[in-house]
Design an enzyme around this catalytic site. Structure first.
Site, short mmCIF file in Angstrom:
data_model
loop_
_atom_site.label_atom_id
_atom_site.label_comp_id
_atom_site.label_asym_id
_atom_site.label_seq_id
_atom_site.Cartn_x
_atom_site.Cartn_y
_atom_site.Cartn_z
N GLU A 199 6.44 3.52 -2.36
CA GLU A 199 5.26 2.82 -3.22
C GLU A 199 5.35 3.02 -4.73
O GLU A 199 4.65 3.79 -5.37
CB GLU A 199 3.98 3.16 -2.55
CG GLU A 199 3.62 2.74 -1.27
CD GLU A 199 2.44 3.34 -0.69
OE1 GLU A 199 1.58 3.51 -1.46
OE2 GLU A 199 2.18 3.23 0.58
N GLU A 401 -5.15 6.08 11.21
CA GLU A 401 -4.83 6.84 10.01
C GLU A 401 -4.45 8.31 10.50
O GLU A 401 -5.33 9.00 11.24
CB GLU A 401 -5.79 6.56 8.95
CG GLU A 401 -5.53 7.53 7.58
CD GLU A 401 -3.88 7.29 7.09
OE1 GLU A 401 -3.89 5.91 6.62
OE2 GLU A 401 -3.12 8.07 7.13
N GLU A 498 4.49 -1.47 6.19
CA GLU A 498 4.11 -1.56 4.81
C GLU A 498 5.44 -0.80 3.96
O GLU A 498 6.69 -1.48 4.46
CB GLU A 498 3.07 -0.63 4.40
CG GLU A 498 2.51 -0.87 2.91
CD GLU A 498 1.59 0.53 2.38
OE1 GLU A 498 1.84 1.47 2.86
OE2 GLU A 498 0.70 0.03 1.81
N GLU A 504 -2.88 -3.23 -1.90
CA GLU A 504 -3.93 -2.18 -2.41
C GLU A 504 -3.86 -1.96 -3.75
O GLU A 504 -4.85 -1.49 -4.53
CB GLU A 504 -3.95 -1.11 -1.44
CG GLU A 504 -2.64 -0.51 -1.56
CD GLU A 504 -2.61 0.61 -0.43
OE1 GLU A 504 -3.24 1.04 0.25
OE2 GLU A 504 -1.38 1.19 -0.45
#
Ligand code: NOJ
Ligand code: CA
Length: 696
Positions: A199, A401, A498, A504
């Protein structure tokens, strides 16, 4: 000895060393008699070449100073300059020098296969293959096969460890595969081995300034040639990072494990494919990425008609806005009441499922130690919610999660999927929020071990999840995943993931994703497979009212440009009702495609993508630009030449752009044919979306 060189020759062994050899024939003849030479010999310079079906691209393997070395040529010119191959093997020393090449075995393949879902229904796999034993000329005589597949727009190669007494129970400390980029190049890359996994915002630097990068990494040479390096079929091995050694020379650095070694395998076994995509421009590079799918094994799940691409909404964005919380309490988002309301909205507007985050016990515990994957918190009545969804014809998208506690998840796997199956859940979003290197698992005696998101343990974990979920007819949408390496071909329930900076970051990221993000992603991260970007924030507003650097039309463009068979309408339901024109597009855009064409694009600058609906005649086009305003003239030559089409356009309006009125959007209709050129203006940071429907 016959010296031949046939650039197009399939099945022709080439001894390029002849050139050098002619100078010293008497000496060489003498050395060739020494078939078991223990050190460097003339045989070290044996060269084998394998070219692509068209013949323009060739993979050449030889030995240089006794090291197995390959290069890749295009039209006789170097794309990958001589690059070495080798391994550091625990307890068995380096496998690198004193190598001799054995006789290659060759074959070719030309087939077209059908995907159950995807960016294109049909994929062509046309390649020539060469398998060359690389034999150590030391006492152990360890031989590893180098298997190479050469396509017209790229190559894949892997190492096969045969069943050899010296290679059983192989522990790999490091793989020493090099990629030397020939010719000056610039690179688009994210750092490998840093805490935030994949990310990161892409860096654009000279290739000589790359540090350690994740793959895919994309290069563009000064002559315009595009090269991307990645891997395929990462199933039971550590993912690699590419470490720049010097100049434009890169070497694989495997993601570490909790053990002293990085990979452990029982021969016979093989590495994933090391993939080099080579194309004349950015659109062709995107098309070349089919090679990654071709290098994966065919579907192992049999009938996968239960895997259903669709659009979803979710109890999600409000958490990222910090209006709701995942955990139980005054701001709890995953309540029964909210779930029922979202189900109503999904049913009314034609969405396939509703993601519910924060419904289960354990939010948020240190390293996810308290998660229970089959137990709802008191504020969430799962039985009621799932019955209500069923009655409305809506699915629940489950959520697991783990906070990186993959071990705990594996221990609860059967119960977790059994529970979801009974609730009618057909897809699950998983999550592994933990710093890179912070994945937790336990030995049977309770010893805690820390793994990497892209290490061998997690490669195995993701396969295990795919298999366990498939037994319950459940598809997976993994967040904080391992990188995509085309495993969706083998396990078609791996629908999306992802593994990049998603929407986000527009809620709370410092900084948010820049306008160049999607035009970069398309030619980097998207080469590897689908991305659950979670688009469609039509409010253009993040946490505490912060302005998202995007136009409204750009949010729509993302649905076409960034492929995902699960596409989210990520904003709050009430925000969609305030933007009916944009919402109309989101409701109508397909998620499963007959074919895809990247019409134009330059990395980090802009991209125009056209996709035809699977099983339909309608086309959908998305365009995105970086912070530069630009007008494009879209050549519609690809649509049915015999038909007239209605083009419905959602584009940035005058005065729009990220520095102007981000909401300015024009929705208009034009009639076009395949002879038309559609001019569309994209404002800074903006874009457009178009639907092309044949006129009845
Ligand atoms: C990070 C994911 O990317 C996001 O989508 C999710 O909401 C949170 N983790 C919580 O699981
Ligand atoms: Ca994430």
């Amino acid at each position: 000895m016959i010296c031949t060189d046939n650039a197009k020759g399939f099945g022709v062994a080439v001894r390029e060393a002849c050139r050098h050899l002619r100078a010293s024939i008497p000496l060489i003849l003498g050395m060739l008699l020494l078939t078991h030479a223990a050190t460097a010999s003339a045989r070290d310079d044996i060269t084998y070449r394998q070219c692509s079906p068209e013949g323009r691209l060739c993979f050449v393997v030889t030995t240089v100073e006794t090291m197995a070395t390959y290069r890749v040529e295009r039209d006789g010119k170097m794309v990958i300059a001589p690059s070495q191959l080798g391994f550091m093997l625990r307890g068995a020393g380096k496998w690198e020098r004193s190598m001799r090449l054995g006789e290659p075995v060759r074959r070719s393949n030309d087939e077209t296969w059908e995907q159950p879902w995807g960016e294109s229904r049909l994929v062509t796999d046309h390649h020539n293959e060469m398998s060359v034993p690389i034999i150590e000329q030391r006492k152990a005589r360890r031989a590893i096969n180098l298997v190479v597949r050469v396509f017209d727009s790229g190559v894949g190669f892997r190492f096969e460890f045969p069943d050899h007494p010296q290679l059983r129970d192989v522990m790999i400390d490091e793989e020493l595969t090099e990629f030397v980029i020939a010719g000056d190049a610039e690179a688009w890359w994210i750092p490998g081995g840093e805490w935030n996994r994949y990310e990161y915002i892409y860096s654009h630097t000279p290739a000589r300034e790359v540090g350690t990068a994740h793959s895919p990494i994309t290069f563009r040479r000064t002559d315009g040639l595009h090269i991307a390096i990645h891997e395929a079929a990462l199933a039971d091995y550590a993912g690699f990072w590419l470490q720049r050694i010097d100049g434009q020379r890169f070497r694989t650095r495997l993601a570490p494990s909790s053990q002293p070694w990085k990979v452990r395998g029982d021969a016979p076994f093989h590495t994933p494919w090391r993939v080099i995509l080579i194309a004349e421009d950015a659109p062709a590079l995107y098309a070349a990425s089919d090679i990654i799918l071709n290098l994966n094994e065919p579907n192992k799940l049999g009938d996968v008609s239960w895997v259903r691409p669709h659009k979803y909404i979710g109890i999600w964005w409000a958490m990222h806005l910090d209006q709701w919380s995942w955990n139980d309490g005054p701001k709890h988002g995953g309540t029964t009441e909210n779930a029922l309301r979202y189900i109503d909205f999904a049913a009314e507007h034609g969405f396939g499922s509703v993601l519910i985050e924060g419904w289960n016990v354990g939010w948020w515990s240190e390293s996810g130690r308290n998660f229970k994957f089959a137990e709802a918190v008191p504020g969430h009545d799962m039985d009621r919610v799932s019955a209500y969804a069923k009655a409305k014809g809506i699915e629940i998208m489950g959520h697991h999660e783990t906070a990186g506690n993959a071990g705990l998840y594996e221990r609860q796997l059967e119960a977790a999927y059994d529970y979801y199956e009974r609730q009618g859940v057909r897809s699950v979003k998983t999550g592994y929020v933990a710093d890179a290197g912070g994945v937790l698992r336990e030995d049977p005696d309770g010893t805690e071990r820390w793994e990497w998101h892209d290490g061998q343990y997690m490669a195995r974990h993701h396969v295990r999840i795919a298999q366990a979920a498939a037994e319950h007819r459940i598809a997976i949408n993994a967040h904080e995943p391992i990188k995509d390496t085309g495993m969706r071909r083998t396990y078609p329930n791996l629908l999306t993931r992802e593994g990049a900076r998603g929407m986000e970051y527009q809620a709370w990221g410092e900084p948010p994703n820049p306008a160049s993000h999607e035009p970069t992603l398309l030619f980097t991260r998207m080469l590897s497979g689908p991305f659950d970007l979670t688009p469609g924030i039509v409010s253009l507003e993040g946490r505490d009212g912060r302005a998202i650097p995007s136009t409204l039309a750009r949010q729509l463009a993302d649905y076409v440009v960034i492929y995902s068979p699960l596409q989210m309408a990520a904003d709050l339901p009430e925000n969609y009702l305030k933007q009916p024109d944009a919402f109309e597009f989101i409701k109508r855009v397909p998620v499963d495609w007959e074919q895809t064409r990247v019409l134009e694009g330059r990395i980090g600058e802009y991209a125009i993508v056209a996709r035809q609906r699977r099983g339909g005649n309608d086309w959908w086009i998305g365009g995105v630009t970086n912070s530069k305003r630009r007008e494009v003239a879209i050549d519609l030559a690809f649509i049915d030449p015999g038909a007239r089409y209605t083009a419905e356009i959602w584009r940035d309006g005058p005065g729009g752009g990220i520095e102007g009125d981000r909401f300015a959007m024009v929705r208009e209709t034009r009639e076009v044919t395949s002879a038309s050129k559609l001019s569309v203006m994209m404002e800074a940071g903006g874009g457009f979306a178009i639907s092309l429907r044949p006129v009845e």
